[in-house]
Design a protein around this motif. Structure first.
Motif: not given
Length: 217
Positions: A36-47, A85-89, A127-132, A134-140
């Motif tokens: 139940x940890x918070x994440x940006x836009x409820x993205x939950x990019x973890x395991x 762990x963080x998702x790789x994509x 935004x993080x995948x294509x513009x900035x 920095x998707x990996x950094x954002x998910x971290x």
């Protein structure tokens, strides 16, 4: 005890008592805190990989043996060790799975609400995948929100913990088969009870003064 008192009492454990184990009920609570940890836009990019056996902890310790030997004992002597762990994509499948779960949990009053959530999360993801780019950094960053939740939560159960970045992620990813599953190891957390060699437990907390870290406007 107030939450602030728990925050002031907790410390990064430098040694664990290998003979003391965390009760299963407490581990179940900590698992729910992570889920139940918070994440940006409820993205939950973890395991989260949880090691509770000697064999499991030994597998994780392999990633610290070369270059970070000081962390080996913190891994093998801990009651439990978590690999965050963080998702790789950011995959479309993951985004759709999130949406389906939210719908199942009753978060959408109607189709427009569901479409709005899909669009909002896709906007930030793109935004993080294509513009900035920095998707990996954002998910971290989201994984570290989970880390903070875990550390403070553990303190409220009077469980000692230590976060560790000192390990070889490539070695651990290979050992646990993480990359094939779309994840990479980001940070480790040893959980247990302070041991005789935990010098940090006896030291006073040290933080910059309030006037330095706050600005009131």
């Amino acid at each position: 005890m107030s939450i602030v008192q728990f925050a002031k009492k907790r410390h990064s454990a430098k040694a664990f008592d290998p003979n003391r184990k965390i009760p299963a009920g407490v581990i179940a609570e900590l698992r729910e805190l992570l889920r139940f940890s918070p994440s940006s836009v409820n993205s939950q990019p973890w395991h989260f990989v949880l090691a509770s056996t000697d064999a499991g902890k030994a597998r994780i310790a392999k990633a610290a043996e070369a270059g970070f030997p000081y962390n080996v004992s913190k891994i093998v002597d801990a009651s439990h060790v978590l690999v965050l762990c963080t998702r790789t994509a950011i995959t479309e499948a993951h985004l759709e799975a999130l949406l389906a779960q939210e719908e199942h949990d009753g978060r959408f009053a109607n189709a427009d609400a569901k479409a709005g959530q899909r669009g909002s999360r896709l906007s930030y993801s793109d935004l993080h995948r294509y513009d900035l780019k920095d998707a990996q950094h954002w998910m971290d960053k989201q994984v570290y929100l989970a880390l903070g939740t875990l550390l403070l939560g553990a303190a409220t159960f009077e469980i000692d913990a230590v976060p560790m970045e000192g390990f070889n992620a490539k070695v651990l990813d290979e050992e646990l088969g993480l990359r094939a599953k779309g994840f990479t190891s980001t940070v480790l957390v040893g959980l247990g009870y302070s041991g005789a060699g935990d010098f940090n437990a006896k030291l006073p907390k040290s933080r910059l003064p309030e006037a330095t870290v706050f600005t009131d406007i």
